[in-house]
Design an enzyme around this catalytic site. Structure first.
Site, mmCIF file in Angstrom:
data_model
loop_
_atom_site.group_PDB
_atom_site.id
_atom_site.type_symbol
_atom_site.label_atom_id
_atom_site.label_comp_id
_atom_site.label_asym_id
_atom_site.label_seq_id
_atom_site.Cartn_x
_atom_site.Cartn_y
_atom_site.Cartn_z
ATOM 1 N N SER A 155 45.662 100.870 88.409
ATOM 2 C CA SER A 155 44.750 100.111 88.275
ATOM 3 C C SER A 155 44.484 99.968 89.874
ATOM 4 O O SER A 155 44.736 101.049 90.092
ATOM 5 C CB SER A 155 45.686 98.745 88.666
ATOM 6 N N ARG A 156 43.716 99.052 90.398
ATOM 7 C CA ARG A 156 43.311 99.334 91.545
ATOM 8 C C ARG A 156 43.188 97.731 92.356
ATOM 9 O O ARG A 156 43.389 96.714 91.609
ATOM 10 C CB ARG A 156 41.447 99.109 91.694
#
Length: 249
Positions: free
Chosen positions: A208-209
């Site tokens: 993810s981020r």
């Protein structure tokens, strides 16, 4: 005292122990292990061993280590483990600017520095608050599942914004962004909760981020490509001259 180091539970020392496994991951690991045992019972070793290794991989993914948090009100710590992939000036997201009816002002409309951190499947995925304060907004936005390393992931992907306000009025927002593999954002907090710096606020499953929106006029202390650690790495210092490209620390 400013500059003191404390872990996420208030202890002033680092101690060696195996990291705990977050409860979110235990059911997945137990399921994979159970399937492995079934395969082993029927002597299907070619299937049993991969499932056994998968269960170990799941435990590693959901590890939740303690962190030693810098105790200095000037510091903004990283909310995520990972690699800094972008540092840029952007307008704050509309969801954090418009009046949400709560009576609490959101971020201003002036451009701010956004620090984007990419998390691979090998990183710790427990996210932490960059500053202490009260959760003023928690906004979930459905969206796509593009590669989290892409610039447009900040606007197009499924994400959740968290806005934290300190007692002195300083506000910092960050976004948990789902990625190509990540399919669920799990919050641990809600609006009105009071947080200590580096406290766990949620997690994103499987790559993810996280984007951090620094207060206007605050620059980054990290560089693109730098590895950061949630709750420990100082990514910015309040009331310092903005440096969009970041500086090494």
């Amino acid at each position: 005292m400013a500059g003191d180091l404390l872990d996420s539970e208030g202890r002033g020392e680092v101690f060696s122990s195996l990291p705990r496994i977050h409860p979110e991951g235990r059911k997945f690991a137990i399921g994979a292990l159970a399937i492995s045992l079934v395969f082993a019972f029927f002597a299907w070793e070619t299937l049993a061993w991969p499932m056994a290794f998968l269960s170990l991989g799941i435990l590693a993914f959901f590890r939740d280590p303690d962190r030693v948090v810098p105790q200095d009100e000037r510091y903004v710590v990283s909310p995520a483990d990972g690699t800094v992939v972008q540092i840029t000036q952007v307008a704050p997201p509309q969801e954090l600017v418009v009046d949400d009816g709560s009576g609490t002002e959101g971020l201003g409309t002036d451009p701010v520095t956004r620090v984007s951190i990419f998390l691979s499947v090998f990183d710790v995925h427990i996210n932490r608050t960059p500053i202490s304060g009260m959760v003023r907004r928690l906004v979930y936005i459905p969206g796509k599942f593009l590669n989290a390393d892409l610039d447009k992931a900040s606007e197009d992907n499924e994400r959740q914004y968290i806005l934290v306000e300190r007692s002195d009025g300083v506000k910092i927002a960050f976004a948990q962004i789902a990625g190509l593999v990540a399919r669920r954002i799990v919050p641990f907090v809600k609006p009105g909760d009071t947080l200590g710096v580096g406290q766990r606020v949620g997690m994103i499953r499987f790559g993810s981020r996280v984007d951090v929106y620094l207060p206007a006029g605050t620059g980054s202390r990290v560089m693109i490509g730098q590895r950061v650690i949630a709750g420990e790495t100082v990514i910015a210092e309040l009331d310092t001259r903005p440096l969009i490209e970041g500086v090494s620390q």
